[in-house]
Design a protein around this motif. Structure first.
Motif, PDB file in Angstrom:
ATOM      1  N   TRP A  22       1.218  -1.403   0.360  1.00  0.00           N
ATOM      2  CA  TRP A  22      -0.275  -0.393   0.102  1.00  0.00           C
ATOM      3  C   TRP A  22       0.688   1.126  -0.355  1.00  0.00           C
ATOM      4  CZ3 TRP A  22      -2.902   2.338   4.650  1.00  0.00           C
ATOM      5  CH2 TRP A  22      -3.583   3.417   4.028  1.00  0.00           C
ATOM      6  N   ASP A  23       0.572   1.813  -1.116  1.00  0.00           N
ATOM      7  CA  ASP A  23       1.316   3.381  -0.779  1.00  0.00           C
ATOM      8  C   ASP A  23       1.273   4.688   0.292  1.00  0.00           C
ATOM      9  OD1 ASP A  23      -1.300   4.339  -1.452  1.00  0.00           O
ATOM     10  OD2 ASP A  23      -0.544   4.236  -3.530  1.00  0.00           O
ATOM     11  N   ARG A  24      -0.316   3.889   0.849  1.00  0.00           N
ATOM     12  CA  ARG A  24      -0.838   5.246   2.203  1.00  0.00           C
ATOM     13  C   ARG A  24      -1.203   5.618   1.612  1.00  0.00           C
ATOM     14  NH1 ARG A  24       1.342   2.302   6.679  1.00  0.00           N
ATOM     15  NH2 ARG A  24       0.289   3.950   7.489  1.00  0.00           N
ATOM     16  N   HIS A  25      -1.904   5.567   0.097  1.00  0.00           N
ATOM     17  CA  HIS A  25      -2.891   7.049  -0.336  1.00  0.00           C
ATOM     18  C   HIS A  25      -4.033   6.250  -0.302  1.00  0.00           C
ATOM     19  CE1 HIS A  25       0.667   9.205  -1.754  1.00  0.00           C
ATOM     20  NE2 HIS A  25       0.715   9.892  -1.723  1.00  0.00           N
ATOM     21  N   TRP A  26      -4.426   6.946  -0.359  1.00  0.00           N
ATOM     22  CA  TRP A  26      -6.278   7.299  -0.142  1.00  0.00           C
ATOM     23  C   TRP A  26      -6.929   7.852  -1.410  1.00  0.00           C
ATOM     24  CZ3 TRP A  26      -9.170   3.558   2.887  1.00  0.00           C
ATOM     25  CH2 TRP A  26      -8.361   4.127   4.953  1.00  0.00           C
ATOM     26  N   ARG A  27      -8.000   6.947  -1.752  1.00  0.00           N
ATOM     27  CA  ARG A  27      -8.907   7.792  -3.047  1.00  0.00           C
ATOM     28  C   ARG A  27      -9.671   7.851  -3.013  1.00  0.00           C
ATOM     29  NH1 ARG A  27      -3.431   4.838  -3.493  1.00  0.00           N
ATOM     30  NH2 ARG A  27      -2.505   5.582  -5.726  1.00  0.00           N
ATOM     31  N   TRP A  72     -18.825  -2.051  -5.242  1.00  0.00           N
ATOM     32  CA  TRP A  72     -18.271  -2.740  -6.003  1.00  0.00           C
ATOM     33  C   TRP A  72     -16.691  -2.652  -6.020  1.00  0.00           C
ATOM     34  CZ3 TRP A  72     -18.528  -8.066  -8.007  1.00  0.00           C
ATOM     35  CH2 TRP A  72     -17.738  -7.997  -9.110  1.00  0.00           C
ATOM     36  N   TRP A  73     -16.200  -1.669  -6.670  1.00  0.00           N
ATOM     37  CA  TRP A  73     -14.987  -0.969  -6.991  1.00  0.00           C
ATOM     38  C   TRP A  73     -14.249  -1.174  -5.369  1.00  0.00           C
ATOM     39  CZ3 TRP A  73     -12.759  -2.499 -10.408  1.00  0.00           C
ATOM     40  CH2 TRP A  73     -13.549  -2.677 -12.070  1.00  0.00           C
ATOM     41  N   GLY A  74     -15.002  -1.116  -4.139  1.00  0.00           N
ATOM     42  CA  GLY A  74     -13.860  -1.365  -3.224  1.00  0.00           C
ATOM     43  C   GLY A  74     -13.609  -0.233  -2.099  1.00  0.00           C
ATOM     44  N   VAL A 134     -14.191   6.422  -0.308  1.00  0.00           N
ATOM     45  CA  VAL A 134     -12.679   6.157  -0.114  1.00  0.00           C
ATOM     46  C   VAL A 134     -12.409   5.247  -0.405  1.00  0.00           C
ATOM     47  CG1 VAL A 134     -12.686   8.552   1.747  1.00  0.00           C
ATOM     48  CG2 VAL A 134     -12.385   5.743   2.509  1.00  0.00           C
ATOM     49  N   SER A 135     -11.539   4.782  -1.006  1.00  0.00           N
ATOM     50  CA  SER A 135     -10.436   3.396  -1.221  1.00  0.00           C
ATOM     51  C   SER A 135      -8.748   3.301  -0.859  1.00  0.00           C
ATOM     52  CB  SER A 135     -10.970   2.745  -2.326  1.00  0.00           C
ATOM     53  OG  SER A 135      -9.730   1.792  -2.213  1.00  0.00           O
ATOM     54  N   PRO A 136      -8.614   2.468  -0.216  1.00  0.00           N
ATOM     55  CA  PRO A 136      -6.575   2.701   0.013  1.00  0.00           C
ATOM     56  C   PRO A 136      -6.594   2.128  -0.898  1.00  0.00           C
ATOM     57  CG  PRO A 136      -7.732   0.932   0.553  1.00  0.00           C
ATOM     58  CD  PRO A 136      -8.634   1.184   0.506  1.00  0.00           C
ATOM     59  N   HIS A 137      -7.134   1.071  -2.985  1.00  0.00           N
ATOM     60  CA  HIS A 137      -7.084   1.402  -4.268  1.00  0.00           C
ATOM     61  C   HIS A 137      -6.716   2.064  -5.505  1.00  0.00           C
ATOM     62  CE1 HIS A 137      -6.235  -3.172  -1.963  1.00  0.00           C
ATOM     63  NE2 HIS A 137      -7.924  -2.766  -1.507  1.00  0.00           N
TER      64      HIS A 137
END
Length: 273
Positions: A92-97, A120-122, A132-135
């Motif tokens: 994980w790059d420790r960024h949130w999307r 669905w996209w997490g 938000v998502s970590p991905h």
């Protein structure tokens, strides 16, 4: 209880028929759905509706009607395969999307669809209309929401104040306790399946039914499980283990299920793409 006929159609195309040109005769589909106790009349109605909705195009080959995947269906199947069969293994790059959207209050159905696609996209709801998502799946979200009446859509990449804030955000967006309990239950179910497949593997039609039911069961999981990185889940988390068990069970059924599909296709040959 079998999945709904509509779901069975997409699972058959997603796991089998897409690899033989993405097309099948109606009589082939009728035979395949009969394994799930779907009557011929129901198959005809379902396929006609899916054609009307733009998921299939039809053509004639002699007296037979052929159903072929459209671009819309190919995208749906590609997205589904990515979420069901792939898990993020990169650190994980420790960024949130972050996704901030605005949907008219009067359009409740559109808001529900937007939320479903984000799940669905997490993505998880950090606040109303802010998910938000970590991905790094902002491109996928943008494509998924392009068909929705979203008045405003902001897609951001950001960082929190630190590990404590990250853990707090994860606990607010997802019920991790309930999710882990569900994963533990699924692990036990898949453990039993693997034992059964190892001692008495299903054959032919039974293998096809088992595999479609397995995929149908597992593809419901991404709506609840965002596949969080290890930094955001409690110790002892079994999400990745459950995923590996699913892949193993799916592979154990492959040869017999694919052979049954191939026999049905040979008896009613699909046209060349």
């Amino acid at each position: 209880m079998y999945p709904k006929p509509r779901s069975i159609v997409f699972d058959l195309f997603g796991d089998f028929l897409r690899y033989s040109g993405g097309a099948a005769r109606l009589q082939t589909l009728t035979e395949l759905l009969a394994a799930f106790d779907v009557p011929e009349a129901t198959t005809r109605v379902v396929m006609a509706r899916l054609r009307k909705e733009g998921y299939f195009a039809t053509e004639k080959d002699g007296r037979s009607t052929v159903y072929r995947l459209t671009d819309r269906s190919w995208r749906l199947l590609d997205d589904g395969r990515k979420r069901i069969f792939e898990r993020d293994r990169d650190p994980w790059d420790r960024h949130w999307r972050m996704v901030i959207y605005d949907v008219p209050e009067s359009d409740r159905s559109a808001r529900d669809r937007v939320r479903k696609k984000l799940r669905w996209w997490g993505f998880g709801p950090l606040a109303p209309s802010t998910w938000v998502s970590p991905h790094d799946r902002l491109d996928e979200v943008a494509a998924a929401l392009s068909e929705e009446p979203v008045a405003r859509l902001d897609l951001l990449t950001c960082r929190s104040a630190g590990q404590a804030a990250d853990l707090d955000m994860a606990s607010r967006c997802w019920d991790l306790g309930a999710l882990h309990a569900a994963l533990l239950h699924k692990r036990e179910a898949y453990r039993a399946k693997l034992a059964r497949y190892g001692s008495s593997p299903p054959k032919g039609r039974d293998a096809l039914v088992e595999r479609v039911e397995l995929v149908h069961d597992y593809r419901l999981l991404p709506f609840d499980d965002p596949d969080l990185p290890p930094e955001l889940v409690p110790s002892g988390w079994v999400g990745r283990e459950v995923h590996e068990m699913f892949l193993q069970a799916h592979e154990m059924l492959r040869a017999e299920a694919e052979a049954h599909c191939a026999r049905a296709t040979r008896e009613s040959p699909s046209p060349q793409p």
